[in-house]
Design a protein around this motif. Structure first.
Motif, PDB file in Angstrom:
ATOM      1  N   CYS A  12      12.054  51.734  -5.210  1.00 40.53           N
ATOM      2  CA  CYS A  12      13.474  52.084  -5.343  1.00 40.53           C
ATOM      3  C   CYS A  12      14.092  52.267  -3.960  1.00 40.53           C
ATOM      4  O   CYS A  12      13.532  52.969  -3.114  1.00 40.53           O
ATOM      5  CB  CYS A  12      13.617  53.364  -6.160  1.00 40.53           C
ATOM      6  N   ARG A  23      14.458  47.549 -10.671  1.00 43.10           N
ATOM      7  CA  ARG A  23      14.866  46.144 -10.744  1.00 43.10           C
ATOM      8  C   ARG A  23      16.186  46.005 -10.012  1.00 43.10           C
ATOM      9  O   ARG A  23      16.819  46.987  -9.659  1.00 43.10           O
ATOM     10  CB  ARG A  23      14.987  45.660 -12.183  1.00 43.10           C
ATOM     11  N   GLU A  24      16.589  44.765  -9.769  1.00 46.48           N
ATOM     12  CA  GLU A  24      17.871  44.531  -9.116  1.00 46.48           C
ATOM     13  C   GLU A  24      18.978  44.912 -10.079  1.00 46.48           C
ATOM     14  O   GLU A  24      18.961  44.528 -11.248  1.00 46.48           O
ATOM     15  CB  GLU A  24      17.986  43.074  -8.678  1.00 46.48           C
ATOM     16  N   ARG A  25      19.939  45.674  -9.600  1.00 46.25           N
ATOM     17  CA  ARG A  25      21.007  46.209 -10.450  1.00 46.25           C
ATOM     18  C   ARG A  25      22.346  45.666  -9.994  1.00 46.25           C
ATOM     19  O   ARG A  25      22.534  45.287  -8.853  1.00 46.25           O
ATOM     20  CB  ARG A  25      21.037  47.739 -10.389  1.00 46.25           C
ATOM     21  N   ARG A  33      18.055  47.313  -5.386  1.00 44.09           N
ATOM     22  CA  ARG A  33      16.943  47.649  -6.283  1.00 44.09           C
ATOM     23  C   ARG A  33      16.902  49.158  -6.477  1.00 44.09           C
ATOM     24  O   ARG A  33      16.678  49.905  -5.524  1.00 44.09           O
ATOM     25  CB  ARG A  33      15.615  47.195  -5.686  1.00 44.09           C
ATOM     26  N   GLU A  36      15.677  53.386 -12.828  1.00 44.66           N
ATOM     27  CA  GLU A  36      16.654  53.712 -13.868  1.00 44.66           C
ATOM     28  C   GLU A  36      17.398  55.014 -13.559  1.00 44.66           C
ATOM     29  O   GLU A  36      18.618  55.090 -13.681  1.00 44.66           O
ATOM     30  CB  GLU A  36      15.952  53.808 -15.225  1.00 44.66           C
ATOM     31  N   TRP A  39      19.759  54.548 -10.529  1.00 44.98           N
ATOM     32  CA  TRP A  39      20.875  53.678 -10.894  1.00 44.98           C
ATOM     33  C   TRP A  39      21.918  54.442 -11.698  1.00 44.98           C
ATOM     34  O   TRP A  39      23.111  54.308 -11.455  1.00 44.98           O
ATOM     35  CB  TRP A  39      20.389  52.468 -11.678  1.00 44.98           C
ATOM     36  N   TYR A  87      29.129  47.684 -11.895  1.00 45.77           N
ATOM     37  CA  TYR A  87      28.029  48.643 -11.951  1.00 45.77           C
ATOM     38  C   TYR A  87      27.772  49.128 -13.375  1.00 45.77           C
ATOM     39  O   TYR A  87      27.321  50.252 -13.597  1.00 45.77           O
ATOM     40  CB  TYR A  87      28.277  49.813 -10.988  1.00 45.77           C
ATOM     41  N   ASP A  88      28.080  48.285 -14.361  1.00 48.90           N
ATOM     42  CA  ASP A  88      27.735  48.505 -15.770  1.00 48.90           C
ATOM     43  C   ASP A  88      28.388  49.734 -16.405  1.00 48.90           C
ATOM     44  O   ASP A  88      27.808  50.365 -17.282  1.00 48.90           O
ATOM     45  CB  ASP A  88      26.214  48.588 -15.962  1.00 48.90           C
TER      46      ASP A  88
END
Length: 155
Positions: A12, A23-25, A33, A36, A39, A87-88
């Protein structure tokens, strides 16, 4: 050389911990990266700063052919458009574009089409306009909270 890079794939960039959830976000150019937990902290901070606090659109049933009306604002009753951010998180935007000179800087957004591998637009994301100011007549999409919220009285 490749073996050394493989060790970094689960590291991270925020907390420095190796985690299988790393993971790549992000939606555009895969921002970084993160695990969870990191992020969610990062995305929630961005959402609070940008005012991206809208609930996500519901996923319609693919077999349902009925018309889907855009959501309405519970405060003013106007139609709003909810878009995902890079960014979701989701933001409620006005349904019309306005010249940048009429929209204060914290409320300026643009819509960006994301092509799929086939170059067909599959998704649209909202991107906050920052860094370089747009020209005064350039169109931007204002955040809906500018149109009806308490911030409207401060303008």
């Amino acid at each position: 050389m490749g073996a050394i890079r493989d060790q970094d794939t689960h590291l991270c960039h925020r907390c420095g911990v190796t985690n299988p959830t790393v993971r790549e976000r992000g939606r555009i150019d895969l921002m970084t990266r993160f695990c969870e937990a990191c992020w969610n902290v990062f995305a929630n901070e961005m959402a609070a700063t940008d005012g991206a606090t809208a609930p996500p659109r519901p996923n319609p049933d693919p077999d349902d052919v009925s018309w889907i009306d855009p959501p309405t604002c519970p405060r003013c009753g106007a139609f709003v458009c909810a878009y995902p951010t890079t960014y979701d998180r989701w933001v409620s935007l006005a349904t019309v574009e306005m010249p940048a000179k009429d929209v204060p800087e914290p409320f300026r957004w643009r819509l960006m089409k994301l092509p799929d591998l086939s170059r067909v637009t599959t998704d649209i994301v909202a991107v906050r306009v920052r860094g370089i100011d747009p020209l005064p007549g350039e169109p931007v999409v204002p955040a809906h909270r500018m149109m009806c919220g308490p911030d409207r009285q401060e303008l």
